[in-house]
Design a protein around this motif. Structure first.
Motif, short mmCIF file in Angstrom:
data_model
loop_
_atom_site.label_atom_id
_atom_site.label_comp_id
_atom_site.label_asym_id
_atom_site.label_seq_id
_atom_site.Cartn_x
_atom_site.Cartn_y
_atom_site.Cartn_z
N SER A 166 -8.32 40.23 8.20
CA SER A 166 -7.55 40.01 9.53
C SER A 166 -6.52 38.83 9.45
O SER A 166 -6.75 37.88 7.83
CB SER A 166 -8.72 38.88 10.59
N LYS A 167 -5.57 38.36 10.71
CA LYS A 167 -4.74 37.84 10.34
C LYS A 167 -5.39 36.19 10.48
O LYS A 167 -4.25 35.28 8.85
CB LYS A 167 -3.87 37.66 11.41
N SER A 168 -6.10 36.07 10.44
CA SER A 168 -6.38 34.50 10.38
C SER A 168 -7.22 34.46 8.98
O SER A 168 -6.92 33.48 8.21
CB SER A 168 -7.94 33.70 11.15
N ARG A 169 -7.44 35.59 8.42
CA ARG A 169 -7.74 35.07 6.62
C ARG A 169 -6.65 35.16 6.04
O ARG A 169 -6.97 35.12 4.98
CB ARG A 169 -9.02 35.99 6.77
N GLY A 170 -5.74 35.81 6.69
CA GLY A 170 -4.60 35.77 5.75
C GLY A 170 -4.74 37.29 4.34
O GLY A 170 -4.36 36.97 3.42
#
Length: 792
Positions: free
Chosen positions: A533-537
RNA sequence: GGUCCCGUGGUCUAGGGGUUAUGACAACUCGUUUACACCGAGUAGAUCGCAGGUUCGAUUCCUGCCCGGACCACCA
């Protein structure tokens, strides 16, 4: 094929172009072969191919290529989903526009242009790099004319059989943007708020409830407590008086009331939140609107009418406090849904929406699901759980500008539904004239077009119909009509949307299941074991992996995961895939170095060890075939790789090395035949998994003597005409291994000469392969006695 | 909160009532041999998450718990 530098980028591009030019994967509608049809999952195009797509597509390609080699006429079209909100948002982002500030018509034009000129080509490029063997000529997009027509026809048909209705229903509304918004457009936001305890009156006694939304008090319609809550049991059937507003609401039981939240009793305002709406619907409570479209209090709020929500909340809290109807006020921080564009807290409003009626079909739905073969089996429970939890009919209205419009107008006077005529489809009611001049009910001549569009799933649940339509003018059209397709493959995350909706639509329209089997692909997590996910990178792009390792290696990784299970992205597995390829190249090189004088014929008599090895190979073919048949690619891969590496390379090649170097005549031909046949068989079994390297070796070495234009058009390996037990082979390996152990312990080279002493029993069993045993162990002599290795 | 899946050498993984518990990576030792040093051979390394139960026998089956993950739902 020079050693140590397999240039996979060049090689993969070469074969990709070859396959495309030669139309290797083209579907032949006039063929008489048995059809194997695959319902293409149209991925939502929201940028380039991501790892999830790559993983799933690769697994689909494993069985597609396998079935093709098994002799099926494989129908594997390719579609993309370019419908609705994800596309709208992508266009807005890429083109830096705001759909709300554009004319609907202009925005739709822009979407169509960008989709066809940019999104689809970019996505297809990624898919082709992966080596997906779809027929890209059989292509559809869920927004193209064909899909619009089919989707609108589906709407008309369901309406005509009484499966659709229009009803006031809650819609998410942003009071600032002045528009309905979709769930996807919400963001979570932490906001400060007050959790206040306020006093309702029952029979003159206080009844305390806790709430964060006292401004909705005027819209109260009921109070709820949990059926097991003894504290409130005695209140059942009584009425409570709403503070400040002084009207009465009934006190009811419902399991959704949580005993340990607040005081355990809650008040229900029609459009407070999701639970409120469920209560309203199930307990058939009246609808009271407390908030206007621009976020002000309505007339039911009495003296608070016209105030902003937040001002009203503050004033109501103050007034309650003054009247001593507020006992407690706790400052809390809680998460609310806000509009992602402007950050305003969203409200629910009432809006006329279209529904597909299916709640009455729960039992049938479960039955339909049971009739499909699920891989893995337990995934059907996801489907069942979803059905058990269904509480609403399917709302297919979406209030966004881009998507497939409803083919519907309404009479301005009497609201009569005016359907488009089937021959006029697809229509856009905003652009096109209604199908009648006057309302059949009231003779009114003015009509209002439906501006909402249909939910994406309303269209993508029709892919079997779309695929059939792609072939409607061909010979096979009648063969596939009104028959379930063979299989659909998709991720576990869309079982409840896509699979479920497709089953429902297929049953409603045709009274058949859309497919016989359903394969839920394994999927990939980030290196950290969490969903990418984007938020976890923790995202990894398939493009980067293909560039660095090659598509075959990425596919190798995809073949390591079991159906329906997740694996963390593993760099080790990439290394393993790469080494496998190197080993394949080297082993092939060795084989063909020794086949230059081979005439392709069978020897008069097979050497015993060759025969035994081919029996081993037969077992592998059987096993791998079985695993492919049940979509267990990781097991097939493991078996093939193990056989190739440990039995073929580490042992069989070593065993026949000296024979093939030194012998002439039948003994040599026996080895040559075995090498040729076994390598070809192994290569064919690897071909579905790693199509590029398989083609490279096939074209480089086998093409001269094989008729098929591509390995991917060749037949799946048949068992060799040998039978029997393989104990002697296994014993041979055991002895070789023991000798190697001794050599290693003595720190001798593996080719050092020895005198080998074997137990008489073993020696007798190995009699038929004794020459090869002496050769591989470099034994000058074999004596009888206790196992011993002597160095000369 | 509901549902489902998983837990096996340092790491990743196969297996699934009796096995010598599979293989890969890493480690260590050895070996240039006419496919491959991106190699080969060998060695060491695992009370199979925990506690009960069923059984002659459980890593495997059952129950409970714990851990990790996913999906769905919810957050007055």
């Amino acid at each position: 094929m020079s050693k140590n530098n397999y240039d996979f980028n060049t090689v993969e591009e070469k074969w990709r172009k070859f396959w495309e030019k030669e139309k290797i994967y083209k579907f032949d509608p006039s063929s008489n072969k048995k059809i194997f049809s695959v319902d293409t999952p149209p991925p939502t195009i929201s940028g380039r191919l991501h790892m999830g797509h790559a993983f799933g597509d690769a697994q689909q390609d494993f069985f597609v290529r396998f079935k093709r080699m098994r002799g099926f006429n494989v129908l594997n079209p390719f579609g993309t989903d370019n419908n609705g909100l994800p596309t709208l948002k992508l266009v807005e982002k890429e083109k830096k526009v705001d759909s709300r500030k554009m004319k609907r018509e202009d925005f739709i034009d822009l979407c169509n242009k960008v989709i066809h000129e940019e999104f689809i080509p970019m996505f297809l490029d990624g898919v082709k790099r992966l080596g997906i063997s779809a027929d890209f000529d059989l292509f559809y997009s869920t927004i193209d004319k064909r899909s619009r027509k089919i989707s609108q026809k589906s709407f008309l048909d369901l309406y005509k059989i009484g499966r659709e209705y229009r009803l006031e229903a809650p819609a998410l509304w942003c009071p600032n943007c002045q528009t309905t918004i979709a769930q996807m457009e919400l963001e979570d936001k932490e906001v400060k708020s007050s959790f206040v305890d306020i006093v309702f009156k029952v029979d003159g006694k206080n009844l305390i409830i806790s709430t964060t939304r006292p401004e909705l008090l005027p819209a109260s319609v009921a109070m709820f407590y949990h059926p097991k809550d003894k504290r409130y049991k005695h209140l059942k059937g009584k009425n409570a008086t709403v503070p400040l507003f002084n009207f009465e609401v009934p006190i009811l039981e419902d399991e959704r009331a949580e005993m340990d939240k607040g005081t355990g009793i809650a008040y229900c305002a029609t459009f407070g939140d999701q639970t409120d709406m469920e209560w309203q619907k199930i307990h058939k409570l009246p609808i009271k609107e407390a908030i206007t479209l621009d976020g002000k209090m309505t007339s039911i709020a009495g003296e608070y009418k016209g105030m902003d929500i937040k001002d009203a909340r503050r004033k109501i809290i103050n007034d309650l406090r003054e009247k001593k109807l507020l006992l407690n006020e706790k400052k809390i921080i809680h998460i609310v849904n806000v509009c992602e564009r402007c950050g305003t807290e969203v409200e629910f409003i009432s809006h006329k929406q279209w529904f597909v009626k299916y709640l009455d079909l729960k039992k049938d739905m479960l039955k339909w699901g049971k009739e499909i073969k699920w891989h893995p089996r337990y995934m059907r429970q996801r489907y069942n759980n979803w059905i058990h939890g269904l509480k609403w009919d399917w709302c297919i209205s979406r209030q966004i500008p881009f998507g497939i419009p409803f083919p519907v107008w309404y009479c301005k006077n009497c609201d009569e539904v005016i359907l488009a005529k089937e021959k006029d489809l697809p229509v856009d009611p905003v652009e096109d004239k209604p199908s009648v001049k006057t309302c059949p009910k009231c003779n009114c001549k003015e009509f209002i077009p439906e501006k909402d569009i249909m939910n994406t799933w309303a269209t993508s649940s029709l892919t079997p119909t779309i695929i059939h339509d792609l072939l409607k003018d061909t010979k096979i059209s009648s063969k596939i009509k009104n028959k379930p397709m063979d299989i659909r493959r998709n991720g576990q995350d869309i079982i409840t949307f896509w699979d479920f909706n497709t089953i429902v639509k297929s049953q409603l329209h045709y009274k058949i299941n859309p497919w016989k089997e359903l394969y839920i692909n394994g999927w990939i997590l980030g290196r950290d074991g969490h969903k990418m996910s984007k938020s976890r990178g923790n995202g990894i792009s398939p493009d980067d992996v293909i560039k660095e390792w090659g598509a075959d290696v990425l596919r190798y990784l995809s073949s390591s995961v079991k159906p329906g299970e997740a694996v963390a992205f593993s760099d080790k597995e990439l290394v393993a895939g790469k080494k496998f390829i190197t080993k394949l190249l080297n082993a092939s090189k060795f084989v063909f170095m020794n086949l230059e004088d081979y005439n392709g014929k069978k020897p008069k008599k097979l050497e015993k060890i060759d025969e035994l090895f081919l029996i081993k190979l037969n077992n592998l073919i059987q096993e791998a075939t079985n695993y492919f048949e049940i979509y267990e690619f990781s097991k097939a891969k493991a078996e093939i790789e193990k056989f190739f590496w440990q039995i073929f390379c580490d042992n069989y090649l070593e065993i026949i090395k000296k024979r093939i170097y030194n012998e002439k005549g039948d003994k040599r031909i026996s080895a040559q035949y075995t090498l040729y046949q076994s390598l070809l068989a192994m290569l064919k079994m690897i071909a579905p998994l790693m199509p590029f390297i398989a083609e490279e070796i096939y074209q480089g070495y086998f093409k001269k003597t094989q008729k098929d234009k591509s390995i991917h058009l060749s037949n799946w390996p048949e068992k060799m005409g040998v039978k029997g037990k393989t104990e002697t082979f296994d014993l041979m390996i055991e002895v070789i291994s023991k000798v190697r152990q001794k050599k290693s312990k003595a720190k001798k080279a593996m080719n050092s000469e020895i005198i080998l002493t074997l137990e008489k029993k073993q020696a007798d069993k190995l009699k038929s392969v004794v020459d090869d045993l002496m050769a591989v162990t470099n034994a000058q002599e074999i004596k009888s006695g206790r196992f011993k290795v002597e160095f000369v």
